[in-house]
Design an enzyme around this catalytic site. Sequence first.
Site, PDB file in Angstrom:
ATOM      1  N   GLY A 133      -8.102  -5.050  -5.829  1.00 14.07           N
ATOM      2  CA  GLY A 133      -9.379  -5.757  -5.803  1.00 14.07           C
ATOM      3  C   GLY A 133      -9.269  -7.008  -4.963  1.00 14.07           C
ATOM      4  N   SER A 218      -3.024  -2.311  -3.284  1.00 14.06           N
ATOM      5  CA  SER A 218      -3.929  -3.161  -2.527  1.00 14.06           C
ATOM      6  C   SER A 218      -3.631  -4.631  -2.805  1.00 14.06           C
ATOM      7  CB  SER A 218      -5.378  -2.786  -2.850  1.00 14.06           C
ATOM      8  OG  SER A 218      -6.271  -3.360  -1.926  1.00 14.06           O
TER       9      SER A 218
END
Length: 530
Positions: A133, A218
Amino acid sequence: MQGRDIKRGWQRRDLIGGVAGIGAVAAIPQLAKASDDPTVDAPTGRYRGTRESGLSVFRGIRYGQDTSGRRFQAPLAPAPTRDVQQATRFAASCPQAGDHYADQSEDCLFLNIWTPGADPRAKRPVLLYIHGGAYSSGSVVDPLNYGDRLAAHGDAVVVTVNHRLNALGYLYLARLDPRFADSGNVGQLDLILALKWVRANIAAFGGDPDRVLAFGQSGGGAKIATMMGMPAAKGLFQRAATMSGQQVTASGPLNASERTSAYLDAVGVNRDHLSPLLSMPVEKLMSGLDAVDPVLGGHVYFGPVLDMKWLTRHPFWPDANPQSNAMPMILGNTHDETRAFIPPGSEAVRGLTWDNLPQRMAPQLRIDILPEWVVAQYREHFPQMTPTEVFYAATTAGRSWRGQVIEAEARARADTPTWVYQLNFASPVEPERGAPHALDIPLVFGTLDAAGSITGTGAAAQRVSRQMMDAFLACARSGDPNHAGLGTWARYSVQRRETMVFDTRSGLADDPRRWQRELFARVPYIQPGS
């Protein structure tokens, strides 16, 4: 790096039908009677969890005090208590834009544990997950991140962690007010506090504090890459694995200050009087996240800052930080990263032709290179490709792979234990996505039929999942991802660029994207947010 809205659409899907095997999720956990619920005596307290499908599960263990009264300051460990603490449900996620997580609170410093058994003598490997995120959104309460399958499959302890994000975790105020000397990196300090909690307590849950693999996808991978260069994190984890998440350089303090100014303007706070930030409703703080980034454009960027206190050099520039060069590390990316956050039906892709491709592609490359030349090179080298295929191949290679290549090269030059993978396995559920950003999350966790997964639950998906799970488990256990179910995975070197390609038939390849790597190596790479 995973943006604010990348996974939101996927994670609202209905649960895909379950099947037996590694990807199966029971619709209702097999809970034991309350009298059989496990209670663990740990150095920092007593915790009661639940017994589910043969595992002891502890949700919502507090590792840090409520941050609402200490905004933009370093976290504090909770006061010790001998009272039994209920750890039977997920705690709140950090406040963020959007309503994907119903339970959001500044009191969000909690972790979750799945263990086959809380026997201090077990000394099982520990896999600690940090969610994606970017640095602004996300949570480990998503079903994709549940640790039950991984823990049961590998006889391991799995830990997942929430922490402060966006302005709450990375708003750089240190140059404006000495009260907030830590502000640019408090999200990182939260994670370090969680790792300290694990170091002190995980043995009581059956884990080995000297065999901790920190892994993340991520933004989670970027947070790990950053911690690998933070002296405060030294020794708190012994192995690392990053999945489509790199941090070559951090945000410079001057650029971070410009971003702070843009954010303060958005929430109506004077730079010379920051006290209103401490009392305004958190919803008002979140409204400022829509401020325009003065460096990048788009929503204002938040991330770790080179503050010369907690972060005193860039994570992978000018080289791999010697602090972590002895640490075994897995570095991975997916074949079609940008098909996740630039959807095939989006305005950028819809109606692509050779004529409009350069203009559409240029802002998505995130580097200063002549887009017409890039298109011409791709058309010459890959004459069978369509404009859409060139768009995704070039944006993935130019935007999403560069950081991983730089980190792998830096570690190879330092003769470190590094293994690189590329996920080529394409989604059978949404074939137009190929192998997009975040596809490796359910494969590594074994949550193939969890809400949000697009891996499918067929034999091929289960085989790839088993190979990836066993690789991460082996790395946690021994510091080497090689295992019997996978061909030899050689360490990465600059000479051969050995890469494990995970696919329906997995195997080792030398420099599998050489032409694209060399094409984009002609221009400097600047980490977004630096």
